[in-house]
Motif scaffolding. Structure first.
Motif, PDB file in Angstrom:
ATOM      1  N   PHE A 122       0.832  -1.205   0.000  1.00  0.00           N
ATOM      2  CA  PHE A 122       0.000   0.000   0.000  1.00  0.00           C
ATOM      3  C   PHE A 122       0.866   1.254   0.000  1.00  0.00           C
ATOM      4  O   PHE A 122       1.649   1.474   0.921  1.00  0.00           O
ATOM      5  CB  PHE A 122      -0.911   0.015   1.229  1.00  0.00           C
ATOM      6  CG  PHE A 122      -1.920  -1.097   1.203  1.00  0.00           C
ATOM      7  CD1 PHE A 122      -3.126  -0.940   0.549  1.00  0.00           C
ATOM      8  CD2 PHE A 122      -1.640  -2.318   1.801  1.00  0.00           C
ATOM      9  CE1 PHE A 122      -4.046  -1.969   0.492  1.00  0.00           C
ATOM     10  CE2 PHE A 122      -2.556  -3.355   1.754  1.00  0.00           C
ATOM     11  CZ  PHE A 122      -3.760  -3.185   1.103  1.00  0.00           C
ATOM     12  N   THR A 123       0.726   2.059  -1.045  1.00  0.00           N
ATOM     13  CA  THR A 123       1.469   3.308  -1.114  1.00  0.00           C
ATOM     14  C   THR A 123       0.773   4.381  -0.287  1.00  0.00           C
ATOM     15  O   THR A 123       1.417   5.203   0.352  1.00  0.00           O
ATOM     16  CB  THR A 123       1.583   3.773  -2.584  1.00  0.00           C
ATOM     17  OG1 THR A 123       2.246   2.740  -3.314  1.00  0.00           O
ATOM     18  CG2 THR A 123       2.390   5.050  -2.700  1.00  0.00           C
TER      19      THR A 123
ATOM     20  N   PHE B  17       7.468   2.484  -4.581  1.00  0.00           N
ATOM     21  CA  PHE B  17       6.153   2.046  -5.088  1.00  0.00           C
ATOM     22  C   PHE B  17       6.059   0.540  -5.346  1.00  0.00           C
ATOM     23  O   PHE B  17       5.320   0.104  -6.226  1.00  0.00           O
ATOM     24  CB  PHE B  17       5.766   2.787  -6.383  1.00  0.00           C
ATOM     25  CG  PHE B  17       5.727   4.286  -6.272  1.00  0.00           C
ATOM     26  CD1 PHE B  17       5.163   4.909  -5.163  1.00  0.00           C
ATOM     27  CD2 PHE B  17       6.238   5.082  -7.296  1.00  0.00           C
ATOM     28  CE1 PHE B  17       5.113   6.308  -5.076  1.00  0.00           C
ATOM     29  CE2 PHE B  17       6.189   6.465  -7.214  1.00  0.00           C
ATOM     30  CZ  PHE B  17       5.632   7.075  -6.104  1.00  0.00           C
ATOM     31  N   GLY B  18       6.816  -0.264  -4.625  1.00  0.00           N
ATOM     32  CA  GLY B  18       6.637  -1.711  -4.689  1.00  0.00           C
ATOM     33  C   GLY B  18       6.825  -2.275  -6.090  1.00  0.00           C
ATOM     34  O   GLY B  18       7.621  -1.781  -6.887  1.00  0.00           O
TER      35      GLY B  18
ATOM     36  N   LEU C 104      -5.248   2.085  -9.242  1.00  0.00           N
ATOM     37  CA  LEU C 104      -5.042   3.543  -9.353  1.00  0.00           C
ATOM     38  C   LEU C 104      -3.668   3.927  -8.806  1.00  0.00           C
ATOM     39  O   LEU C 104      -2.953   4.749  -9.393  1.00  0.00           O
ATOM     40  CB  LEU C 104      -6.132   4.301  -8.582  1.00  0.00           C
ATOM     41  CG  LEU C 104      -7.500   4.377  -9.238  1.00  0.00           C
ATOM     42  CD1 LEU C 104      -8.511   5.015  -8.277  1.00  0.00           C
ATOM     43  CD2 LEU C 104      -7.424   5.184 -10.538  1.00  0.00           C
ATOM     44  N   GLU C 105      -3.290   3.328  -7.652  1.00  0.00           N
ATOM     45  CA  GLU C 105      -1.956   3.596  -7.081  1.00  0.00           C
ATOM     46  C   GLU C 105      -0.863   3.140  -8.054  1.00  0.00           C
ATOM     47  O   GLU C 105       0.149   3.816  -8.232  1.00  0.00           O
ATOM     48  CB  GLU C 105      -1.778   2.861  -5.744  1.00  0.00           C
ATOM     49  CG  GLU C 105      -2.595   3.443  -4.611  1.00  0.00           C
ATOM     50  CD  GLU C 105      -2.222   2.864  -3.249  1.00  0.00           C
ATOM     51  OE1 GLU C 105      -1.283   2.036  -3.165  1.00  0.00           O
ATOM     52  OE2 GLU C 105      -2.862   3.256  -2.253  1.00  0.00           O
ATOM     53  N   HIS C 106      -1.078   1.980  -8.685  1.00  0.00           N
ATOM     54  CA  HIS C 106      -0.077   1.459  -9.628  1.00  0.00           C
ATOM     55  C   HIS C 106       0.059   2.372 -10.849  1.00  0.00           C
ATOM     56  O   HIS C 106       1.166   2.626 -11.326  1.00  0.00           O
ATOM     57  CB  HIS C 106      -0.446   0.040 -10.072  1.00  0.00           C
ATOM     58  CG  HIS C 106      -0.480  -0.939  -8.939  1.00  0.00           C
ATOM     59  ND1 HIS C 106      -1.062  -2.174  -9.028  1.00  0.00           N
ATOM     60  CD2 HIS C 106       0.008  -0.847  -7.674  1.00  0.00           C
ATOM     61  CE1 HIS C 106      -0.953  -2.800  -7.862  1.00  0.00           C
ATOM     62  NE2 HIS C 106      -0.295  -2.015  -7.033  1.00  0.00           N
ATOM     63  N   ASP C 107      -1.088   2.881 -11.346  1.00  0.00           N
ATOM     64  CA  ASP C 107      -1.043   3.781 -12.510  1.00  0.00           C
ATOM     65  C   ASP C 107      -0.264   5.054 -12.178  1.00  0.00           C
ATOM     66  O   ASP C 107       0.530   5.548 -12.977  1.00  0.00           O
ATOM     67  CB  ASP C 107      -2.468   4.166 -12.945  1.00  0.00           C
ATOM     68  CG  ASP C 107      -3.214   2.980 -13.537  1.00  0.00           C
ATOM     69  OD1 ASP C 107      -2.556   1.950 -13.802  1.00  0.00           O
ATOM     70  OD2 ASP C 107      -4.441   3.066 -13.709  1.00  0.00           O
ATOM     71  N   LYS C 108      -0.507   5.566 -10.963  1.00  0.00           N
ATOM     72  CA  LYS C 108       0.188   6.790 -10.535  1.00  0.00           C
ATOM     73  C   LYS C 108       1.698   6.518 -10.420  1.00  0.00           C
ATOM     74  O   LYS C 108       2.524   7.337 -10.848  1.00  0.00           O
ATOM     75  CB  LYS C 108      -0.392   7.230  -9.178  1.00  0.00           C
ATOM     76  CG  LYS C 108       0.312   8.396  -8.536  1.00  0.00           C
ATOM     77  CD  LYS C 108      -0.052   9.713  -9.194  1.00  0.00           C
ATOM     78  CE  LYS C 108       0.617  10.876  -8.483  1.00  0.00           C
ATOM     79  NZ  LYS C 108       0.481  12.129  -9.194  1.00  0.00           N
ATOM     80  N   ALA C 109       2.038   5.353  -9.853  1.00  0.00           N
ATOM     81  CA  ALA C 109       3.455   4.980  -9.711  1.00  0.00           C
ATOM     82  C   ALA C 109       4.127   4.929 -11.076  1.00  0.00           C
ATOM     83  O   ALA C 109       5.232   5.448 -11.269  1.00  0.00           O
ATOM     84  CB  ALA C 109       3.566   3.620  -9.013  1.00  0.00           C
TER      85      ALA C 109
END
Ligand code: MG
Length: 384
Positions: A61-62, A111-112, A319-324
């Motif tokens: 989790f970012t 970001f994992g 959404l977090e992955h797209d931002k990363a």
């Protein structure tokens, strides 16, 4: 199972702990009577800047929606305690196992896995790849600067080999630069157990953090994750009437113990089945001896699929992955176009390492908060 096995069952004879070559370093370092070579490596790793940065890197989790989510640092500590327990019970070298666990994720970018994928895609456009194990080796061999006599942490060969090989085998044809790490042979058991200790840690933690985030529900997990179903049923029989979250926590602890005990018992049985009597026997066996049993392996695969389908690819994390991906790619492209904007220490390395690798090295070292700061600044620069 955990504890120490009777002496005749322990695997001391195949341990890497007594191997002089594995305790050797590239640069001479006087022995310290108070600590073994691998204990000193553990200290060197814990004192490294890259180790401290793990506190600011995503595990899953970012978002900082909860202070209770694992960071890559707390995940690392969880892996270390599982690895140490397994090594100690089997009679392996606990200090080597612990050092390897503490360093196993030191090469992860911000970001994992989303950050890692994005960086790999950026490098592919330049004919290169990003691999966190190989990046970890670059960190401990080159980037950390704490000693007057040499670059890097001057870790033992045993720890450096484990960094390269704990989670996968690399082919000597594709990676001639790794020739010193005996690519055709299996790593010692202390390194083999790290990958499975890592699995045990995150299979437990990601269910826990998933529930903490509100993205997973205890009832849904109980219905779909078979090992958790068994563990939950067992703790519910023992503690009737307890709050569901407390039962879930008990079930997670039981699940971690079941998997850890299975790893210990199966690894022991594998070693005894081939009559392993030396480190060479471990190294020369065609497959790894540290494994789960077929039943525990089926639980692992099932849970991993569940986590992938229900948690890792859910819309909130997507959404977090797209931002990363957006942040990593934008910064990578910016510094490829404007290399003079890199810090001077990185500019100096461009001639020997090539621009794309240097940009990737810089980005990979960043914490989540630092890379977001860089992104905000560079967006302002571009707008001017
Ligand atoms: Mg890990």
């Amino acid at each position: 199972m955990t504890g120490t096995l009777p002496a005749d069952l322990r695997l001391c004879a195949v341990s890497a702990g007594a191997d002089d070559v594995l305790r050797s370093r590239l640069y001479p370092a006087p022995e310290r009577p108070s600590r073994t070579a691998f204990q000193r490596d553990r200290e060197r790793i814990v004192q490294a800047r890259a180790f401290r940065r793990l506190a600011g890197k995503t595990q899953v989790f970012t978002s900082r929606a909860s202070d209770h989510f694992r960071s890559r640092l707390t995940h690392t500590i969880e892996v270390a305690q599982i690895a140490r327990c397994v090594a100690q019970t089997l009679g392996l070298d606990e200090d080597l196992a612990e050092a390897l666990a503490l360093v196993h994720d030191i090469g992860h970018p911000p970001f994992g896995h989303a950050g890692e994928r994005a960086l790999d895609e950026c490098l592919k456009r330049h004919g290169l790849r990003f691999d966190h194990n190989l990046h970890a080796l670059r960190i401990v061999e080159h980037f950390e600067q704490r000693y007057a006599a040499h670059r890097g942490l001057n870790l033992t060969l045993g720890v450096r080999e484990g960094i390269v090989k704990h989670s996968r085998d690399y082919s000597a044809d594709q990676h001639p630069e790794l020739a010193a790490y005996l690519l055709g042979r299996r790593p010692p058991l202390e390194a083999q157990i790290i990958d499975l200790a890592d699995e045990i840690a995150y299979l437990t933690a990601d269910l826990d953090d998933g529930v903490e985030s509100g993205l997973l529900e205890i009832g849904h997990i109980r219905d779909h994750v078979e090992i958790l179903t068994h563990c939950y049923d067992e703790v519910e029989r023992e503690h009737r009437g307890l709050d569901a979250k407390v039962l879930f926590n008990e079930a997670l602890q039981l699940m971690q113990n079941v998997l850890t005990d299975d790893l210990i018992a199966t690894t022991l049985a594998n070693a005894r089945a081939i009559g392993a009597a030396s480190l060479d026997d471990v190294r020369d066996h065609p497959s790894r001896l540290a494994t789960f049993s077929p039943l525990a392996e089926s639980y692992r695969v099932l849970e991993k699929r569940y986590l992938y389908d229900v948690l890792y690819t859910c819309s909130a994390l997507s959404l977090e992955h797209d931002k990363a991906e957006e942040v990593v790619t934008a910064l990578f492209d910016f510094w490829i176009g404007e290399p003079q904007e890199l810090p001077s220490g990185y500019v100096e390395q461009i001639e020997t390492e090539g621009l794309a690798r240097v940009v990737a090295d810089y980005i990979a070292g960043m914490t989540d908060s630092f890379i977001l700061l860089q992104y905000a600044q560079i967006k302002r620069t571009i707008r001017r």
